[in-house]
Design a protein around this motif. Structure first.
Motif, PDB file in Angstrom:
ATOM      1  N   UNK A 194       0.834  -1.209   0.000  1.00  0.00           N
ATOM      2  CA  UNK A 194       0.000   0.000   0.000  1.00  0.00           C
ATOM      3  C   UNK A 194       0.874   1.266   0.000  1.00  0.00           C
ATOM      4  N   UNK A 195       2.032   1.176   0.627  1.00  0.00           N
ATOM      5  CA  UNK A 195       2.939   2.325   0.670  1.00  0.00           C
ATOM      6  C   UNK A 195       2.524   3.392   1.669  1.00  0.00           C
ATOM      7  N   UNK A 196       1.759   2.993   2.708  1.00  0.00           N
ATOM      8  CA  UNK A 196       1.293   4.004   3.672  1.00  0.00           C
ATOM      9  C   UNK A 196       2.183   4.135   4.907  1.00  0.00           C
ATOM     10  N   UNK A 197       3.134   3.222   5.087  1.00  0.00           N
ATOM     11  CA  UNK A 197       4.038   3.340   6.235  1.00  0.00           C
ATOM     12  C   UNK A 197       5.347   2.604   5.947  1.00  0.00           C
ATOM     13  N   UNK A 198       6.406   3.159   6.481  1.00  0.00           N
ATOM     14  CA  UNK A 198       7.724   2.525   6.385  1.00  0.00           C
ATOM     15  C   UNK A 198       7.782   1.412   7.438  1.00  0.00           C
ATOM     16  N   UNK A 199       8.284   0.257   7.061  1.00  0.00           N
ATOM     17  CA  UNK A 199       8.377  -0.830   8.048  1.00  0.00           C
ATOM     18  C   UNK A 199       9.822  -1.243   8.348  1.00  0.00           C
TER      19      UNK A 199
ATOM     20  N   UNK B 252      -8.494   8.013   2.294  1.00  0.00           N
ATOM     21  CA  UNK B 252      -7.705   9.226   2.053  1.00  0.00           C
ATOM     22  C   UNK B 252      -6.592   8.942   1.040  1.00  0.00           C
ATOM     23  N   UNK B 253      -6.178   9.952   0.256  1.00  0.00           N
ATOM     24  CA  UNK B 253      -5.045   9.711  -0.642  1.00  0.00           C
ATOM     25  C   UNK B 253      -3.781   9.383   0.158  1.00  0.00           C
ATOM     26  N   UNK B 254      -3.029   8.379  -0.282  1.00  0.00           N
ATOM     27  CA  UNK B 254      -1.760   8.026   0.373  1.00  0.00           C
ATOM     28  C   UNK B 254      -0.674   8.888  -0.285  1.00  0.00           C
ATOM     29  N   UNK B 255      -0.230   9.912   0.443  1.00  0.00           N
ATOM     30  CA  UNK B 255       0.676  10.895  -0.164  1.00  0.00           C
ATOM     31  C   UNK B 255       2.146  10.569   0.074  1.00  0.00           C
TER      32      UNK B 255
END
Ligand code: PMP
Length: 392
Positions: free
Chosen positions: A84-89, A197-200
């Motif tokens: 998804x690219x919404x958080x760095x892991x 929401x848009x994933x910015x």
């Protein structure tokens, strides 16, 4: 009816009885059953069979800092965030919790020194998710103290700011506000998913909380997770959960791992006509509800809704609009002082602005309920606007 504790959370109230045309519509809670048709469509793909001999032990992985985290769930969480690219892991520790509700408390515990000279202040910007104040105050802890609105907070010394982005109740994108003193920030990213929401950009804050409740709608599994940069903080959060519940249900973790795995798999088919992409499906559903609500609200000046800017969503690869999980509606009519009361008079239960320390002219309306319940709400809203019958 549920206990008063449940009433303070999103689980408040019973299901609406839709058999009668004047039934009460309950849009107070944030119970995410909107996605049920998608999961029906998935049929047996998410079925998990757990034989009686499995998962007896308290331990899931003794080599992991979070020793009760099932390795399969850890893998599924990391994979989903990468997809998804919404958080760095990378370089984060994962702590699993019984919902992110437990992790909010674990984070407060972990961020307070055990022997501080006075309780650490806990703040959040108004309007804030009402549970923050409730969980901070309910055990009268000596470690921390609720200090209310982050915007007016001017004390020196240690503080914790809770930042919800997108925000519950109003769907806005938020950053920390307090700048003075020695502050720690907890980012509650429960709604930072492409259907809302848009994933910015991939978020990379020190402590980030997520929950399966708002991501896939499986609130009943009670699975949340924290991505934590700092090892001692992750250790203390793990300790909190050990003291609180000695871990998190393995059955729930295995089910969550399966479900997150299925939505990651289905993301590979973005945009195709046979797409089972969960986020694409869920975004369409949210967009449709928002369009319908905006259409009805736009027919008179009695109510208004916030506006959200279009942003480029890295996941969708196009400009998208926010479709928050809640509509933060305002009553603009001078005769309506208390919008929650007004709606209650029309057999629509909402959560009033006062609960979020905001103007009572606002109400929070759940957008995540059942289809027929939502349609009935639109019908009734239209009738109110056309007849204005309770206005006089
Ligand atoms: N944070 C926010 C902002 C929420 O809205 C909710 C649920 N409504 C939670 C946390 C808690 O979610 P859960 O305990 O179901 O994971």
């Amino acid at each position: 009816s549920l206990s008063s504790a449940a009433c303070n959370s999103e689980a408040n109230g019973s299901r609406t009885n839709l058999s009668s045309s004047d039934s009460v519509i309950n849009l107070d809670h944030g119970d995410p059953i909107i996605f049920e048709p998608y999961w029906r469509k998935m049929g047996d793909k998410c079925t998990v069979v757990i034989p009686g001999y499995q998962s007896l032990s308290y331990f899931a992985n003794i080599n992991n800092l979070c020793w009760f985290l099932e390795p399969e769930l850890e893998k599924a969480i990391k994979r989903l965030h990468r997809v998804v690219g919404n958080a760095v892991v990378e370089d984060y520790h994962i702590v699993v919790g019984t919902g992110s509700s437990q992790l909010i408390q674990a984070a407060l515990y972990a961020l307070c020194p055990p022997d501080g000279p006075e309780p650490v202040s806990v703040v959040s910007a108004v309007p804030y998710y009402s549970s923050y104040q409730d969980v901070t105050e309910f055990l009268r802890s000596g470690l921390y103290k609720w200090e209310g609105d982050a915007r007016t907070f001017d004390k020196e010394g240690a503080y914790i700011e809770l930042v919800t982005s997108p925000n519950n109740p109003d769907g806005t994108i938020r950053e920390r506000i307090v700048k003075q003193g020695e502050g720690k920030v907890v980012h509650d990213l429960a709604y930072y998913w492409p259907h809302y929401t848009p994933i910015t950009s991939p978020a990379d804050y020190d402590i980030m909380l997520f929950t399966i409740s708002k991501c896939t709608g499986h609130a009943g599994s009670r699975i949340g997770w924290a991505l934590v940069k700092d090892e001692p903080v992750a250790k203390k959060m793990t300790k909190f959960i050990e003291l609180n519940t000695i871990g998190v249900s393995k059955e729930s973790q295995l089910r969550a791992a399966k479900i997150l795995g299925v939505i990651s798999d289905n993301c590979l088919h973005f945009g195709s006509s046979s797409s089972d992409n969960f986020f694409e499906y869920a975004e369409h559903l949210m967009a449709k509800r928002w369009e319908e609500l905006m259409d009805v609200v736009g027919r008179s000046a009695i109510f208004s809704l916030p506006e959200y800017p279009q942003e480029y969503c890295l996941f969708a690869g196009k400009f998208t609009e926010a479709h928050p999980a809640f509509a933060w509606m305002k009553c603009n009519n001078d005769k309506i002082e208390d919008c929650e009361k007004f709606f209650r008079g029309n057999k629509i239960l909402t959560r009033g602005g006062k609960r979020f320390v905001a103007d009572p002219k606002y109400v929070r309306v759940s957008m995540l309920g059942k289809e027929d319940e939502f349609n009935l709400f639109l019908e009734r809203l239209l009738a109110i606007q056309e007849t204005g019958y309770v206005l006089g």
